[in-house]
Motif scaffolding. Structure first.
Motif, PDB file in Angstrom:
ATOM      1  N   LEU A   1      87.148 -39.855  43.674  1.00 57.74           N
ATOM      2  CA  LEU A   1      86.295 -40.056  44.848  1.00 57.74           C
ATOM      3  C   LEU A   1      86.369 -41.516  45.277  1.00 57.74           C
ATOM      4  N   GLU A   2      86.707 -41.753  46.539  1.00 57.02           N
ATOM      5  CA  GLU A   2      86.689 -43.081  47.137  1.00 57.02           C
ATOM      6  C   GLU A   2      85.722 -43.050  48.306  1.00 57.02           C
ATOM      7  N   SER A   3      84.718 -43.933  48.288  1.00 57.09           N
ATOM      8  CA  SER A   3      83.637 -43.877  49.265  1.00 57.09           C
ATOM      9  C   SER A   3      83.425 -45.231  49.920  1.00 57.09           C
ATOM     10  N   GLU A   4      83.184 -45.217  51.216  1.00 57.38           N
ATOM     11  CA  GLU A   4      82.759 -46.404  51.945  1.00 57.38           C
ATOM     12  C   GLU A   4      81.242 -46.321  52.077  1.00 57.38           C
ATOM     13  N   LEU A   5      80.544 -47.143  51.292  1.00 48.01           N
ATOM     14  CA  LEU A   5      79.089 -47.043  51.213  1.00 48.01           C
ATOM     15  C   LEU A   5      78.387 -47.778  52.343  1.00 48.01           C
TER      16      LEU A   5
ATOM     17  N   SER B   1      82.489 -50.649  49.062  1.00 44.59           N
ATOM     18  CA  SER B   1      83.146 -49.379  48.758  1.00 44.59           C
ATOM     19  C   SER B   1      83.120 -49.114  47.262  1.00 44.59           C
ATOM     20  N   ALA B   2      83.367 -47.872  46.903  1.00 46.72           N
ATOM     21  CA  ALA B   2      83.399 -47.462  45.495  1.00 46.72           C
ATOM     22  C   ALA B   2      84.561 -46.513  45.282  1.00 46.72           C
ATOM     23  N   ARG B   3      85.167 -46.601  44.118  1.00 46.38           N
ATOM     24  CA  ARG B   3      86.169 -45.609  43.724  1.00 46.38           C
ATOM     25  C   ARG B   3      85.844 -45.155  42.309  1.00 46.38           C
ATOM     26  N   GLN B   4      86.034 -43.862  42.073  1.00 42.71           N
ATOM     27  CA  GLN B   4      85.673 -43.268  40.797  1.00 42.71           C
ATOM     28  C   GLN B   4      86.688 -42.200  40.414  1.00 42.71           C
ATOM     29  N   SER B   5      86.881 -42.035  39.126  1.00 44.72           N
ATOM     30  CA  SER B   5      87.685 -40.915  38.635  1.00 44.72           C
ATOM     31  C   SER B   5      87.022 -40.372  37.378  1.00 44.72           C
ATOM     32  N   PHE B   6      87.046 -39.058  37.262  1.00 46.12           N
ATOM     33  CA  PHE B   6      86.486 -38.382  36.093  1.00 46.12           C
ATOM     34  C   PHE B   6      87.465 -37.323  35.628  1.00 46.12           C
ATOM     35  N   THR B   7      87.721 -37.292  34.325  1.00 47.49           N
ATOM     36  CA  THR B   7      88.623 -36.300  33.744  1.00 47.49           C
ATOM     37  C   THR B   7      87.924 -35.608  32.590  1.00 47.49           C
ATOM     38  N   LEU B   8      87.933 -34.284  32.622  1.00 49.57           N
ATOM     39  CA  LEU B   8      87.440 -33.473  31.511  1.00 49.57           C
ATOM     40  C   LEU B   8      88.638 -32.825  30.830  1.00 49.57           C
ATOM     41  N   ASN B   9      88.836 -33.122  29.549  1.00 49.68           N
ATOM     42  CA  ASN B   9      89.950 -32.577  28.773  1.00 49.68           C
ATOM     43  C   ASN B   9      89.409 -31.581  27.757  1.00 49.68           C
ATOM     44  N   ASP B  10      89.776 -30.341  27.888  1.00 50.47           N
ATOM     45  CA  ASP B  10      89.356 -29.303  26.941  1.00 50.47           C
ATOM     46  C   ASP B  10      90.621 -28.667  26.370  1.00 50.47           C
ATOM     47  N   PHE B  11      91.085 -29.192  25.234  1.00 52.92           N
ATOM     48  CA  PHE B  11      92.344 -28.759  24.626  1.00 52.92           C
ATOM     49  C   PHE B  11      92.041 -28.256  23.216  1.00 52.92           C
ATOM     50  N   TYR B  12      92.506 -27.040  22.895  1.00 56.13           N
ATOM     51  CA  TYR B  12      92.144 -26.480  21.599  1.00 56.13           C
ATOM     52  C   TYR B  12      93.147 -25.408  21.166  1.00 56.13           C
ATOM     53  N   PHE B  13      93.139 -25.111  19.857  1.00 56.10           N
ATOM     54  CA  PHE B  13      93.945 -24.028  19.305  1.00 56.10           C
ATOM     55  C   PHE B  13      93.346 -22.682  19.697  1.00 56.10           C
ATOM     56  N   ARG B  14      94.222 -21.694  19.818  1.00 56.76           N
ATOM     57  CA  ARG B  14      93.760 -20.316  20.044  1.00 56.76           C
ATOM     58  C   ARG B  14      93.871 -19.547  18.736  1.00 56.76           C
ATOM     59  N   ASN B  15      92.793 -19.570  17.971  1.00 61.44           N
ATOM     60  CA  ASN B  15      92.711 -18.771  16.742  1.00 61.44           C
ATOM     61  C   ASN B  15      93.843 -19.069  15.765  1.00 61.44           C
ATOM     62  N   ASP B  16      94.062 -20.346  15.485  1.00 63.67           N
ATOM     63  CA  ASP B  16      95.027 -20.750  14.470  1.00 63.67           C
ATOM     64  C   ASP B  16      94.510 -20.329  13.090  1.00 63.67           C
ATOM     65  N   LYS B  17      95.419 -19.934  12.193  1.00 68.11           N
ATOM     66  CA  LYS B  17      95.007 -19.446  10.874  1.00 68.11           C
ATOM     67  C   LYS B  17      94.287 -20.511  10.066  1.00 68.11           C
ATOM     68  N   ARG B  18      94.664 -21.771  10.292  1.00 66.81           N
ATOM     69  CA  ARG B  18      94.041 -22.850   9.536  1.00 66.81           C
ATOM     70  C   ARG B  18      92.958 -23.569  10.324  1.00 66.81           C
TER      71      ARG B  18
ATOM     72  N   GLU C   1      84.502 -48.245  40.030  1.00 65.33           N
ATOM     73  CA  GLU C   1      84.467 -49.625  40.515  1.00 65.33           C
ATOM     74  C   GLU C   1      83.680 -49.683  41.813  1.00 65.33           C
ATOM     75  N   LEU C   2      82.827 -50.692  41.918  1.00 64.62           N
ATOM     76  CA  LEU C   2      82.081 -50.988  43.136  1.00 64.62           C
ATOM     77  C   LEU C   2      82.573 -52.337  43.637  1.00 64.62           C
ATOM     78  N   GLN C   3      83.045 -52.397  44.892  1.00 67.34           N
ATOM     79  CA  GLN C   3      83.673 -53.623  45.390  1.00 67.34           C
ATOM     80  C   GLN C   3      83.196 -53.942  46.805  1.00 67.34           C
TER      81      GLN C   3
ATOM     82  N   TYR D   1      86.757 -61.027  48.098  1.00 67.23           N
ATOM     83  CA  TYR D   1      86.322 -59.749  47.534  1.00 67.23           C
ATOM     84  C   TYR D   1      85.742 -59.971  46.139  1.00 67.23           C
ATOM     85  N   ALA D   2      84.838 -59.087  45.737  1.00 67.56           N
ATOM     86  CA  ALA D   2      84.216 -59.161  44.414  1.00 67.56           C
ATOM     87  C   ALA D   2      83.770 -57.756  44.029  1.00 67.56           C
ATOM     88  N   GLY D   3      83.835 -57.463  42.730  1.00 67.84           N
ATOM     89  CA  GLY D   3      83.464 -56.128  42.288  1.00 67.84           C
ATOM     90  C   GLY D   3      83.096 -56.071  40.830  1.00 67.84           C
ATOM     91  N   VAL D   4      82.489 -54.954  40.459  1.00 71.95           N
ATOM     92  CA  VAL D   4      82.182 -54.661  39.057  1.00 71.95           C
ATOM     93  C   VAL D   4      82.782 -53.300  38.728  1.00 71.95           C
TER      94      VAL D   4
END
Length: 739
Positions: A593-597, A606-623, A640-642, A650-653
């Motif tokens: 998401l990139e926004s002009e506030l 302005s602000a830019r943001q990224s979010f990632t959800l990682n859901d990685f798993y075995f499918r019924n491994d024997k061990r 980031e807010l800039q 320019y300045a940002g956090v």
């Protein structure tokens, strides 16, 4: 056991609520008709109409109510963005101008704020960990990269042995394209992670002279000098870089130096060719992995085994030479041919019993593109072939340090010699067909053929191992662009990834019965990894914001997972094994998401943001049952807010936050999550070609784990598996250009 659904995993109800909230917010934005976007388009049309030399053409393939103004040339990044917007899946484009507002040390700086991309440096080297959609999830830093096709200017760096990291100097770029998963289909990429294409500046977008100097904490210094011009039908770009760093950790100093160059010639408006050169040397010490407790107590220490070995990796000089020739056959068709030669030797002569090795690869590509009308509908067809082969892959192992020497094997004794060969060839053909206004169907089919050959030739000659495989990978997708330029898309695809050529000389484990004790025929018979993926998403502009959102689920078979089965000691090197896993699932959410506030006559917030959800798993491994795959955090956020003033100031956090990382396949131990805060400020003179910046990293001096090299089962103990991120740092830079 309760069956998993897309947004959940066994112990994460809160995470499910977060995911559903994100999806609901994106859906709400999608349903809103974008009055602001329409207004922006109208204003652009009015402005262009005031120019009697310009005509305006609306384009359904442009996201964000953009317009194409005929007679005013688009730059390379603009054209690349238009191409990416026509792909029915997750992509992003990174502007070099945005990256160069702060420190540009490694590709961690380039790939920041990109949904679905986990890029983390450790030890102060270029060998960062890069994982897209869980590709190469268990690779640590300073290893060949796997699971993603890496390219320079659309031509491959990746070969049958994977991707070495020393050529990836992050300066000198025009922009970088990230195509996640099967969305890199037209580049010939069939890996789970997709492709990253680094596009170099040319004489058309460079200054005749430019210099950049950076410096800061931990003895960091970097100097770059470049030049680019257009001279008649010729143009050129050339840059030289040098960097060094004393290092945040003990034994983490390093340096690099290299050259980037290209020269192009236009035979006519329809025929042009360009030659490329990259050469770079790197010399990096390696502090090794620490326990979580050690990182939290003192992240500047090094692994004592690495200290005893004086662990060191030297790339004495890697070379990448290429040519790309483009022929616009007529108004509706184009042919592009490419050739690459890539030489990448490595010398680890200060590590225990590890010597000299490397590869020489050559690649060839041919791409054809044509626009037609099919049954009264617009049609775009692309077809191509990409092949890469080892000319010679080799490994010489020596006794290197006195602690490992004996009377029979003094220092310098050759104890092993091996050779590798391999070829990867991909044929691909695809079509985009406009079924109705702004509604496109994408179809495609790839065929891949691979060959692997390994042989130990000293101290004995074993029976060579030789194998060939072939597979088909189809793809289909739909995209629809609403009148307000909001786009929705979906696709289904298949990916294929063969093992790296060197993987057949490792000691094979098994993910159901623990590490093996010897080199077995089962280990040599590694299978190609394959995955079937479903993806849906949206991108567009509304309420002064640009967004992208992708949700995907990949069912992976024979996932290639490597793990350290025997750790290094003062007199022996670590032993890493690679094997095919039982079926796994990779699924997640990638949101940007990139926004002009706020905006007035003097500047904008302005602000830019990224979010990632990682859901990685075995499918019924024997061990391991349905255990999470270790190696990267489940949740990863960057924001980031800039503020930018019209004068050029320019300045940002900024903030980066990650959840805990599992360090073993048994899920018996994990790191702690973290959040770090940064800040930056600078001045970019609007007309005189100079800019300065100050970049503050990890202001609170947080001790945190940036990368993990997983193992099987640590039995709830804290072992040396983790690499620390850098502590508090301050960096400054100055850039001057003369046009």
């Amino acid at each position: 056991m309760k069956k998993k659904v897309f947004w959940t995993q066994p112990d994460h109800a809160k995470r499910s609520r977060l995911s559903l909230t994100l999806i609901a917010a994106a859906a709400g934005a999608l349903c809103m008709h974008s009055a602001s976007a329409a207004t922006a388009a109208a204003e652009a049309v009015a402005e262009a109409s005031a120019d009697p030399q310009a005509t305006v053409e609306a384009s359904s393939s442009i996201i964000g109510a953009s317009v194409v103004i005929k007679g005013k040339a688009l730059n390379n990044a603009d054209r690349a963005q238009l191409r990416l917007d026509e792909i029915p899946g997750g992509t992003s484009l990174i502007s070099a101008a945005e990256v160069e507002k702060g420190r540009v040390f490694t590709n961690e700086d380039v790939l920041a704020y990109q949904p679905g991309v986990y890029a983390q440096a450790a030890g102060g080297t270029d060998g960062i960990k890069i994982s897209i959609r869980g590709s190469a999830i268990n690779r640590g830093t300073n290893f060949f990269r796997s699971g993603t096709l890496f390219l320079f200017d659309g031509l491959p760096v990746t070969g049958p042995g994977g991707t070495p990291y020393e050529l990836f100097e992050p300066l000198g770029l025009s922009h970088t394209e990230v195509l996640r998963g099967a969305n890199a289909f037209d580049l010939g990429a069939l890996m789970l992670g997709g492709a990253i294409n680094y596009v170099t500046r040319t004489g058309y977008e460079a200054a005749p002279f430019e210099t950049r100097v950076e410096g800061g904490s931990f003895g960091y210094r970097k100097v770059a000098v470049s030049s680019g011009q257009v001279i008649g039908a010729w143009d050129y770009y050339a840059a030289a870089t040098y960097s060094e760093r004393k290092g945040f950790q003990t034994l983490s100093s390093g340096e690099s130096k290299g050259v980037i160059a290209n020269i192009g010639y236009k035979f006519s408006p329809d025929v042009q060719t360009r030659f490329y050169l990259r050469y770079r040397e790197t010399d990096n010490y390696q502090p090794g992995a620490l326990t979580v407790a050690q990182i939290e107590a003192n992240p500047r220490q090094a692994n004592p085994v690495s200290v005893a070995q004086d662990a060191h990796r030297h790339q004495p000089g890697s070379t990448w030479i290429a040519n790309k020739t483009t022929w616009n056959i007529d108004a509706n068709s184009k042919l592009e041919a490419g050739l690459v030669y890539h030489d990448y030797p490595i010398d680890q002569q200060l590590a225990v019993n590890v010597g000299e090795w490397g590869f020489r690869d050559y690649s060839a590509s041919l791409q054809y593109q044509r626009n037609d009308t099919l049954w009264g509908h617009r049609s775009e067809t692309k077809a191509g072939v990409l092949t890469t082969s080892h000319l010679n892959g080799w490994l010489n192992t020596y006794v290197r340090i006195p602690a490992a020497a004996t009377a029979a094997l003094p220092v310098g004794t050759l104890i092993r010699r091996a050779r590798y060969d391999g070829t990867d060839t991909t044929l691909h053909a695809g079509n985009d067909l406009e079924l109705a206004s702004n509604f496109w169907l994408t179809t495609g089919l790839s065929a891949i053929w691979t060959k692997r050959y390994t042989e130990v030739t000293f101290p004995f000659t074993n029976e060579p191992y030789n194998r060939s495989t072939n597979a088909l990978a189809p793809r289909a997708g739909l995209r629809y662009t609403f009148d307000n330029q909001v786009q929705v898309y979906g696709n289904v695809s298949r990916s294929i990834e063969p093992p790296n050529s060197w993987a057949f000389l490792t000691i094979p484990p098994t993910f159901t019965s623990g590490p093996a004790t010897g080199l077995s025929r089962r280990g040599l018979d590694l299978k190609d990894q394959s995955a079937n993926t479903v993806e849906i998403g949206t991108r567009g502009r509304a309420l002064n914001s640009n967004w992208s959102l992708s949700l995907y689920r990949s069912s992976v078979k024979n996932e290639l997972l490597s793990v350290e089965v025997i750790p290094a000691s003062a007199t022996t090197a670590a032993i890493t094994a690679e094997s095919n896993a039982t079926p796994t699932i990779h699924q997640g959410i990638e949101a940007g998401l990139e926004s002009e506030l706020y905006k007035d006559a003097s500047g904008k917030l302005s602000a830019r943001q990224s979010f990632t959800l990682n859901d990685f798993y075995f499918r019924n491994d024997k061990r391991f049952g349905q255990n999470t795959l270790p190696g990267i955090p489940r949740r990863y956020y960057q924001g980031e807010l800039q503020y930018e003033h019209g004068s050029g100031f320019y300045a940002g956090v900024s903030v980066q936050a990650a959840s805990a990382i599992d360090v073993d396949y048994a899920n018996s131990f994990r790191t702690h999550g973290y959040g770090i805060v940064g800040a930056s400020l600078g001045y970019d003179h609007p007309s005189q070609g100079w800019k300065v910046f100050v970049d503050f990293r990890n202001l609170a001096d947080k001790h945190y784990v940036s990368s993990v090299a997983p193992t099987y089962n640590d039995n709830r103990t804290d072992q040396r598996r983790s690499a620390p991120g850098d502590g508090r740092g301050v960096y400054a830079g100055l850039s001057l250009s003369f046009r």
